[in-house]
Each structure stands twice: as structure tokens, then as C-alpha cells.
Write an enzyme that holds these catalytic residues in place. Structure first.
Site, PDB file in Angstrom:
ATOM      1  N   GLY A 197      14.042 -12.165  35.632  1.00 19.76           N
ATOM      2  CA  GLY A 197      13.792 -10.694  34.762  1.00 19.76           C
ATOM      3  C   GLY A 197      14.046 -10.319  33.561  1.00 19.76           C
ATOM      4  N   SER A 216      11.681  -9.906  31.152  1.00 18.14           N
ATOM      5  CA  SER A 216       9.909  -9.434  30.586  1.00 18.14           C
ATOM      6  C   SER A 216      10.810  -8.168  30.136  1.00 18.14           C
ATOM      7  CB  SER A 216       9.368  -9.540  31.598  1.00 18.14           C
ATOM      8  OG  SER A 216       9.771  -9.098  33.202  1.00 18.14           O
ATOM      9  N   VAL A 233      10.662 -14.631  42.001  1.00 18.65           N
ATOM     10  CA  VAL A 233      12.524 -14.752  42.026  1.00 18.65           C
ATOM     11  C   VAL A 233      12.778 -14.700  44.104  1.00 18.65           C
ATOM     12  CG1 VAL A 233      13.148 -15.326  39.581  1.00 18.65           C
ATOM     13  CG2 VAL A 233      13.659 -13.366  41.346  1.00 18.65           C
ATOM     14  N   ASN A 264      18.991 -11.621  36.435  1.00 20.27           N
ATOM     15  CA  ASN A 264      19.279 -10.617  36.209  1.00 20.27           C
ATOM     16  C   ASN A 264      18.286  -9.404  36.764  1.00 20.27           C
ATOM     17  OD1 ASN A 264      19.658  -8.672  34.024  1.00 20.27           O
ATOM     18  ND2 ASN A 264      17.311  -9.261  34.285  1.00 20.27           N
ATOM     19  N   SER A 267      26.561  -4.643  39.614  1.00 19.76           N
ATOM     20  CA  SER A 267      26.127  -2.994  39.142  1.00 19.76           C
ATOM     21  C   SER A 267      26.962  -1.717  39.889  1.00 19.76           C
ATOM     22  CB  SER A 267      24.826  -2.020  40.186  1.00 19.76           C
ATOM     23  OG  SER A 267      24.599  -0.908  39.890  1.00 19.76           O
ATOM     24  N   ASN A 269      26.320   4.789  47.100  1.00 17.21           N
ATOM     25  CA  ASN A 269      26.008   5.490  45.937  1.00 17.21           C
ATOM     26  C   ASN A 269      24.857   6.500  47.475  1.00 17.21           C
ATOM     27  OD1 ASN A 269      25.283   7.265  44.130  1.00 17.21           O
ATOM     28  ND2 ASN A 269      23.421   6.516  43.981  1.00 17.21           N
ATOM     29  N   TYR A 276      19.750  -0.471  47.840  1.00 17.10           N
ATOM     30  CA  TYR A 276      20.098  -1.879  46.517  1.00 17.10           C
ATOM     31  C   TYR A 276      21.970  -2.031  46.779  1.00 17.10           C
ATOM     32  CZ  TYR A 276      20.861  -1.249  41.309  1.00 17.10           C
ATOM     33  OH  TYR A 276      20.545  -1.853  40.512  1.00 17.10           O
ATOM     34  N   ALA A 311      23.614  -2.640  49.149  1.00 17.47           N
ATOM     35  CA  ALA A 311      24.844  -4.586  49.751  1.00 17.47           C
ATOM     36  C   ALA A 311      24.208  -5.023  49.149  1.00 17.47           C
ATOM     37  CB  ALA A 311      23.821  -3.588  51.175  1.00 17.47           C
ATOM     38  N   LYS A 352      24.019  -5.606  45.683  1.00 22.25           N
ATOM     39  CA  LYS A 352      24.536  -5.371  45.008  1.00 22.25           C
ATOM     40  C   LYS A 352      25.940  -5.773  44.904  1.00 22.25           C
ATOM     41  CE  LYS A 352      21.770  -4.991  41.750  1.00 22.25           C
ATOM     42  NZ  LYS A 352      20.785  -6.355  40.445  1.00 22.25           N
TER      43      LYS A 352
HETATM   44  P1  NAP Z   1      13.771  -3.273  34.647  1.00 18.11           P
HETATM   45  O1  NAP Z   1      13.977  -2.623  33.506  1.00 18.11           O
HETATM   46  O2  NAP Z   1      12.938  -2.432  36.059  1.00 18.11           O
HETATM   47  O3  NAP Z   1      13.711  -4.715  34.011  1.00 18.11           O
HETATM   48  C1  NAP Z   1      14.091  -5.835  35.912  1.00 18.11           C
HETATM   49  C2  NAP Z   1      12.487  -7.213  35.082  1.00 18.11           C
HETATM   50  O4  NAP Z   1      12.755  -7.608  36.874  1.00 18.11           O
HETATM   51  C3  NAP Z   1      12.012  -7.336  34.983  1.00 18.11           C
HETATM   52  O5  NAP Z   1      11.758  -7.994  34.227  1.00 18.11           O
HETATM   53  C4  NAP Z   1      11.322  -7.577  36.212  1.00 18.11           C
HETATM   54  O6  NAP Z   1      10.051  -7.787  35.889  1.00 18.11           O
HETATM   55  C5  NAP Z   1      12.168  -8.219  37.293  1.00 18.11           C
HETATM   56  N1  NAP Z   1      11.771  -8.671  38.364  1.00 18.11           N
HETATM   57  C6  NAP Z   1      11.939  -7.805  39.684  1.00 18.11           C
HETATM   58  N2  NAP Z   1      11.424  -7.899  40.539  1.00 18.11           N
HETATM   59  C7  NAP Z   1      10.954  -8.822  40.317  1.00 18.11           C
HETATM   60  C8  NAP Z   1      11.176 -10.759  40.831  1.00 18.11           C
HETATM   61  N3  NAP Z   1      10.784 -10.706  41.963  1.00 18.11           N
HETATM   62  N4  NAP Z   1      11.187 -11.802  40.544  1.00 18.11           N
HETATM   63  C9  NAP Z   1      10.767 -12.123  39.092  1.00 18.11           C
HETATM   64  N5  NAP Z   1      11.160 -11.162  38.410  1.00 18.11           N
HETATM   65  C10 NAP Z   1      11.007  -9.688  38.768  1.00 18.11           C
HETATM   66  O7  NAP Z   1      15.411  -3.296  35.190  1.00 18.11           O
HETATM   67  P2  NAP Z   1      16.643  -3.149  34.128  1.00 18.11           P
HETATM   68  O8  NAP Z   1      17.251  -1.828  34.556  1.00 18.11           O
HETATM   69  O9  NAP Z   1      17.138  -3.946  32.682  1.00 18.11           O
HETATM   70  O10 NAP Z   1      17.781  -4.225  35.000  1.00 18.11           O
HETATM   71  C11 NAP Z   1      17.993  -5.439  34.670  1.00 18.11           C
HETATM   72  C12 NAP Z   1      19.343  -5.627  35.812  1.00 18.11           C
HETATM   73  O11 NAP Z   1      20.585  -4.737  35.152  1.00 18.11           O
HETATM   74  C13 NAP Z   1      19.215  -5.342  37.380  1.00 18.11           C
HETATM   75  O12 NAP Z   1      19.904  -6.296  38.217  1.00 18.11           O
HETATM   76  C14 NAP Z   1      19.688  -3.441  37.664  1.00 18.11           C
HETATM   77  O13 NAP Z   1      20.286  -4.107  38.963  1.00 18.11           O
HETATM   78  C15 NAP Z   1      20.961  -4.090  37.381  1.00 18.11           C
HETATM   79  N6  NAP Z   1      20.977  -2.981  36.518  1.00 18.11           N
HETATM   80  C16 NAP Z   1      20.173  -1.879  35.580  1.00 18.11           C
HETATM   81  C17 NAP Z   1      21.486  -0.693  35.661  1.00 18.11           C
HETATM   82  C18 NAP Z   1      20.971   0.524  34.902  1.00 18.11           C
HETATM   83  O14 NAP Z   1      21.040   1.519  34.763  1.00 18.11           O
HETATM   84  N7  NAP Z   1      19.549  -0.030  34.047  1.00 18.11           N
HETATM   85  C19 NAP Z   1      22.312  -0.637  36.301  1.00 18.11           C
HETATM   86  C20 NAP Z   1      23.378  -1.376  36.967  1.00 18.11           C
HETATM   87  C21 NAP Z   1      22.816  -2.236  36.602  1.00 18.11           C
HETATM   88  P3  NAP Z   1       7.959  -8.023  36.566  1.00 18.11           P
HETATM   89  O15 NAP Z   1       8.689  -6.117  37.364  1.00 18.11           O
HETATM   90  O16 NAP Z   1       7.736  -8.339  36.188  1.00 18.11           O
HETATM   91  O17 NAP Z   1       8.999  -9.322  37.585  1.00 18.11           O
END
Ligand code: NAP
Length: 239
Positions: free
Chosen positions: A14, A16, A56, A82, A134, A141, A147, A149, A151
Site C-alpha cells: 500500500g 501508492s 496483497v 501497511n 491501529s 470502535n 476493521y 478485529a 487490527k
Molecule cells: P489509504 O490512504 O486509503 O491507503 C491505503 C493503501 O493500501 C493504498 O496504497 C491502497 O492502494 C493499498 N491497498 C488497499 N487494498 C489493497 C490490496 N488489496 N492490495 C494491495 N494494496 C492495497 O490508507 P492510509 O490511511 O494510508 O492507511 C494505511 C494503513 O494505516 C492502513 O493499514 C490503515 O488501516 C492504517 N491506519 C490508518 C489510520 C488513519 O487515520 N489514516 C489510522 C490507523 C491505522 P490500492 O487501492 O491501489 O490497492
């Protein structure tokens, strides 16, 4: 803090956009050769990062692509799990597909990638695996049972893998972000956002870079006696 990752090869799932893009940026800026795995390839990606298309949650595809990266790069030193998605709903409204999708992308994916890199890292007698969990994996939550579960599952996975792989010098840790400003959290409306930020002792969300720098610590030689840990990076939200 800045680290030297020269001659290190990193795979970030992830990468991208969002936090993953910041992790790729931080590791590559400090010398690592970085590969990102995501379903779509960003149009204006980081020119120092190699983007590979891969879902993935698909076991076979992950084994194939990681084997190709290993052949191309010669080693795999750092794995950052990630990639993640949300499909929020209260249990009464959550359907089976939304449960399965979130568990497969957020949790099973970490098995898929770790399985592929474990043998390689064992051969190298060193490696770093960093899982992105997370805060809700600890606190739970409402509306996020799938989600949360996934994490919480990553926490158990992290600790088990840390115990299995410690004698091979493969160290496994988890970072649990709170609120990070990315596309994932843009879905919150203004009232939800205000309520969320009010609860954070630091009264603000994190930038992707603030998460990436902690990933950098776990990926670096400065944490070579740290394994099986869960580190909350959340402005004090969960204590
Ligand atoms: P995001 O901006 O939505 O980015 C998610 C990334 O995961 C993208 O690059 C997406 O690319 C990739 N992805 C999703 N499904 C995929 C798949 N099946 N195979 C390969 N890649 C996949 O999310 P983010 O906020 O950066 O979150 C990143 C991580 O941090 C996640 O695990 C999230 O649960 C965790 N997190 C985020 C927050 C927050 O506040 N933002 C808080 C706690 C934890 P594609 O869609 O192109 O596949």
C-alpha cells in the site's frame, strides 16, 4: 532522527498513497531500495520507488511477486505491512463480504507477505517486519468490528511471529496509529472529525511522515533489540 538504509531492500504494501507513500518516501530518502505493492499504480509516484501491481490479499500473487523482487534486488531486508481498507458498518448492517474483504486485505495479507519473506530473511539471518495496526485494534470502535478485529489480529500475529523468528534475528513489531490525515480518514464528516480530535490529548491528527519516521526507527539498526512490541503513535489517545 535519520537513518542510513543504504544497500537495504524494503517492500511496503500500500505504498501508492497515504501513510504507505510517506513510508516509501522516508525509507528511500534514507537510501533504501523500495518496492511498493498495491492494486493500482500511482500516476505521479515517487521516482525512487518501484511500484508493482499486486492485490496483497491474494496468496499466490504475493508469493510470485516477492520471489521476483528477491531475484531482482538480491535481498529483502525490510517488510512493512501497511495496506489496509475500511468497510464500516454496525454489525446489524455489515454483510459477509465486507467482513471478509477487510480481514483478507488487512490481516491475511500480512500472512501472505510474511510467509514469502520469512524464508528469505532466515537465509540472510536478519530482517525487520513492521506491521501497521491501529488504535482500534486495542480499544475497539462501534461500526468497525471487522476493521478492529483485523487490527487486533495483527497484534497477535506480530507477537507470535516475533517469538518464532527471534533466534534468526528477524524482528517483528507493530505500530498502532490513531488519527492520520489521509484519504481513509477524509470520509469522516466535520462533526465526527471535531469529536475525534477533541479526544486526542495533542488535539491534532498525525501526518503520514510522523508515522513513517517511527517505521524508520523499527526498520533501522537502532532497534536491534526490540521485537514483539506494539507502539501507539496517536498523540496520546490510547494510554
Ligand atoms: P489509504 O490512504 O486509503 O491507503 C491505503 C493503501 O493500501 C493504498 O496504497 C491502497 O492502494 C493499498 N491497498 C488497499 N487494498 C489493497 C490490496 N488489496 N492490495 C494491495 N494494496 C492495497 O490508507 P492510509 O490511511 O494510508 O492507511 C494505511 C494503513 O494505516 C492502513 O493499514 C490503515 O488501516 C492504517 N491506519 C490508518 C489510520 C488513519 O487515520 N489514516 C489510522 C490507523 C491505522 P490500492 O487501492 O491501489 O490497492
Amino acid at each position: 532522527m535519520s537513518f542510513n538504509f543504504e544497500k537495504r531492500v524494503a517492500i511496503v504494501t500500500g505504498g501508492s498513497k497515504g501513510i504507505g507513500a510517506s513510508i516509501c518516501e522516508h525509507l528511500s530518502a534514507n537510501g533504501a531500495k523500495v518496492y511498493s505493492l498495491s492494486r493500482s499504480i500511482p500516476e505521479n509516484g515517487n521516482s525512487n520507488v518501484t511500484y508493482k501491481q499486486c492485490d496483497v490479499s491474494n496468496f499466490e500473487d504475493v508469493q510470485t511477486i516477492i520471489s521476483e523482487i528477491h531475484k531482482e534486488a538480491g535481498s529483502i531486508d525490510i517488510l512493512v505491512n501497511n495496506a489496509g481498507v475500511t468497510k464500516d458498518n454496525l454489525i446489524m448492517r455489515m454483510n459477509e463480504k465486507d467482513w471478509d474483504t477487510v480481514i483478507d486485505i488487512n490481516l491475511k495479507s500480512a500472512f501472505n507477505t510474511a510467509k514469502a519473506v520469512a524464508r528469505i530473511m532466515m537465509g540472510q539471518r536478519k530482517g525487520k517486519i513492521i506491521n501497521i495496526g491501529s488504535i482500534v485494534g486495542t480499544t475497539g470502535n462501534a461500526g468497525q468490528s471487522n476493521y478492529s478485529a483485523s487490527k487486533a489480529g495483527l497484534v497477535g500475529f506480530t507477537k507470535s511471529l516475533a517469538k518464532e523468528l527471534a533466534t534468526r534475528n528477524i524482528l517483528v513489531n507493530l505500530i498502532a496509529p490513531g488519527y492520520v490525515m489521509t484519504e481513509m480518514t477524509e470520509k469522516l464528516d466535520e462533526d465526527q472529525l471535531k469529536a475525534f480530535l477533541d479526544n486526542i490529548p495533542m488535539k491534532r491528527g498525525a501526518s503520514g511522515e510522523e508515522i513513517a519516521k517511527v517505521v524508520g526507527f523499527f526498520a533501522s539498526d537502532d532497534s536491534n533489540y526490540v521485537t514483539g512490541q506494539v507502539l501507539h503513535v496517536d498523540g496520546g489517545l490510547a494510554m
